[in-house]
Design an enzyme around this catalytic site. Structure first.
Site: not given
Length: 180
Positions: A40, A63, A128, A131, A154, A163
């Site tokens: 990230r 995060k 993002h 990533r 995930h 994603y």
């Protein structure tokens, strides 16, 4: 927050790299680090020169507060070695031009990427995107959603596929081929 996409076209990635390299080695390395690590942006911006001394990144994700170890690709390792030459171990990898040893902020990283995206006429780009671009190309190369799911932390393979835009790709392909 806008929904961002991975950069799917390898030619666009090459053009963005060329564009960023001409403008700033720091900005180029920010992009290269992001698309080759899957980290990230919040974790990338906290990296220091000392974090490049091993063949992997060893960090605690901002995060999730989880420990993470990500092996560097050989190309990333080589480029980082060149980039950090002459820098002190305590220095941030992606320093701001303001202040002493301050990392650039998320908003500056966003501005750098938006500038590069505008150069190649790309929309739906944000921090993002780095990533997601890593994830998309990792999946296309290895077709191993389980490993990618672990890299991204995930909970489900379906989350990872959505994603990185694979579900969207499949829907688009199906719609283009649909005949009635």
């Amino acid at each position: 927050m806008n929904f961002v996409q991975p950069i799917r076209d390898p030619e666009l990635i090459r053009e963005i790299k060329r564009f960023l390299r001409e403008k700033s080695h720091r900005n180029y390395m920010l992009f290269v680090t992001g698309i080759n690590s899957g980290l990230r942006i919040s974790d990338i911006l906290q990296l220091r020169v000392s974090d490049t001394e091993r063949a992997y990144f060893n960090l605690v994700e901002m995060k999730t507060d989880k420990k993470k170890r990500i092996e560097m690709t050989p190309n990333l390792r080589k480029e980082l070695k060149e980039y950090v030459e002459g820098k002190e171990p305590h220095e941030f990898l992606f320093q701001s031009r303001e202040g002493v040893n301050k990392a650039i902020g998320r908003s500056m990283a966003y501005k750098i990427l938006r500038d590069a995206a505008a150069h190649v006429d790309l929309d739906d780009i944000g921090t993002h995107t780095l990533r997601k671009t890593f994830g998309y190309h990792f999946y296309k190369q290895y077709k191993n959603i389980a490993i990618l799911q672990k890299i991204f932390n995930h909970s489900d393979p379906k989350v990872t596929l959505g994603y990185i835009g694979i579900d969207q790709d499949e829907m688009d392909k199906a719609m283009k081929g649909f005949r009635i």
